[in-house]
Write a protein that holds these residues in place. Sequence first.
Motif, PDB file in Angstrom:
ATOM      1  N   TYR A 292       0.846  -1.199   0.000  1.00  0.00           N
ATOM      2  CA  TYR A 292       0.000   0.000   0.000  1.00  0.00           C
ATOM      3  C   TYR A 292       0.876   1.242   0.000  1.00  0.00           C
ATOM      4  O   TYR A 292       2.086   1.181   0.260  1.00  0.00           O
ATOM      5  CB  TYR A 292      -0.979   0.011   1.173  1.00  0.00           C
TER       6      TYR A 292
ATOM      7  N   PHE B 227       0.734   5.477   1.227  1.00  0.00           N
ATOM      8  CA  PHE B 227      -0.055   6.417   2.017  1.00  0.00           C
ATOM      9  C   PHE B 227       0.686   7.736   2.185  1.00  0.00           C
ATOM     10  O   PHE B 227       1.895   7.833   1.969  1.00  0.00           O
ATOM     11  CB  PHE B 227      -0.407   5.820   3.388  1.00  0.00           C
TER      12      PHE B 227
ATOM     13  N   TYR C 274      -4.800   6.960   1.317  1.00  0.00           N
ATOM     14  CA  TYR C 274      -4.319   5.588   1.126  1.00  0.00           C
ATOM     15  C   TYR C 274      -4.663   5.041  -0.258  1.00  0.00           C
ATOM     16  O   TYR C 274      -5.768   5.238  -0.769  1.00  0.00           O
ATOM     17  CB  TYR C 274      -4.944   4.648   2.162  1.00  0.00           C
TER      18      TYR C 274
ATOM     19  N   VAL D 118      -4.239   1.054  -2.031  1.00  0.00           N
ATOM     20  CA  VAL D 118      -3.865  -0.319  -1.692  1.00  0.00           C
ATOM     21  C   VAL D 118      -3.777  -1.182  -2.946  1.00  0.00           C
ATOM     22  O   VAL D 118      -4.429  -0.933  -3.953  1.00  0.00           O
ATOM     23  CB  VAL D 118      -4.864  -0.965  -0.703  1.00  0.00           C
TER      24      VAL D 118
ATOM     25  N   GLN E  19     -12.332  -1.370   7.369  1.00  0.00           N
ATOM     26  CA  GLN E  19     -10.884  -1.554   7.420  1.00  0.00           C
ATOM     27  C   GLN E  19     -10.501  -2.744   6.547  1.00  0.00           C
ATOM     28  O   GLN E  19     -11.253  -3.717   6.432  1.00  0.00           O
ATOM     29  CB  GLN E  19     -10.414  -1.817   8.849  1.00  0.00           C
TER      30      GLN E  19
ATOM     31  N   ILE F 124      -5.865  -0.953   6.971  1.00  0.00           N
ATOM     32  CA  ILE F 124      -6.006   0.180   6.067  1.00  0.00           C
ATOM     33  C   ILE F 124      -7.430   0.717   6.131  1.00  0.00           C
ATOM     34  O   ILE F 124      -8.390  -0.042   5.951  1.00  0.00           O
ATOM     35  CB  ILE F 124      -5.681  -0.230   4.616  1.00  0.00           C
TER      36      ILE F 124
END
Length: 249
Positions: free
Chosen positions: A162, A164, A204, A206, A223, A233
């Motif tokens: 991921y 962020f 974020y 992913v 999440q 996440i």
Amino acid sequence: MVKKQVRTLLIDDEPFSRDELRHLLSAYPDFNIIGEARSAEEGLEKIIELEPDALFLDIEMGERNGIELASTIQKLKKVPLIVFATAYPDFAVKAFRVQALDYVLKPFDEDQIFEAVKRIRKAFPDESEQKSKLHFSTEDTLKLAVQQDETIHYISPKEIDYIFREGNVTKVISQGVEYITRYPLKEIEEKLVDHSFFRTHKGYIVNLNHVEEITPWFHGAYQLKLTNVEQHIPVSRNYVKHLRQRLEL
């Protein structure tokens, strides 16, 4: 043939606004800030002297405003592209009457600056697209340049868990290792559009191939649990429906 970098001038009577623009534009290596001006008068002098390719121009700056300056420079042999950067939305119609390319509102954020950067880039059709490729190349050798300490690493999208945003820094997590990259999330998201990545939250992105579970959190948010990743996440409620569509058969 690769053109020169986009030579950019910032014109704003507020030092904080100029600093913020300089910081946000520093994410784009093809944008070269060649100068700053604190007033329309000083801005005109620097436009004539430096011949920039693009301006980020405030509107309300004392006796002479940015609209008047934009009108004046239409008479120049080389007219720079104009992005108005202002706290006042009411000037939009007047701004486009003086050939403004874009209009961004204070307080600035990286998404709106990214959109302005895209419009400026499109105005230079001969500009090599490689300047905005984030070091990605062909499908077989696709890589993202990231940094850890003083070392530059090149990782493929399939290795990324991921990505962020933390403060003013974009971080990339790959196989349990944290790297940093200078590029904003919006630009990375666009370059990964043909891969299995999804924006779950303002901060974020992913890799959907690494998702194991999606669980309710609170107030309609969820999440994500990723394979071999301890961090959960966040998924904003506005993204949940689309995310489930992407994940489910």
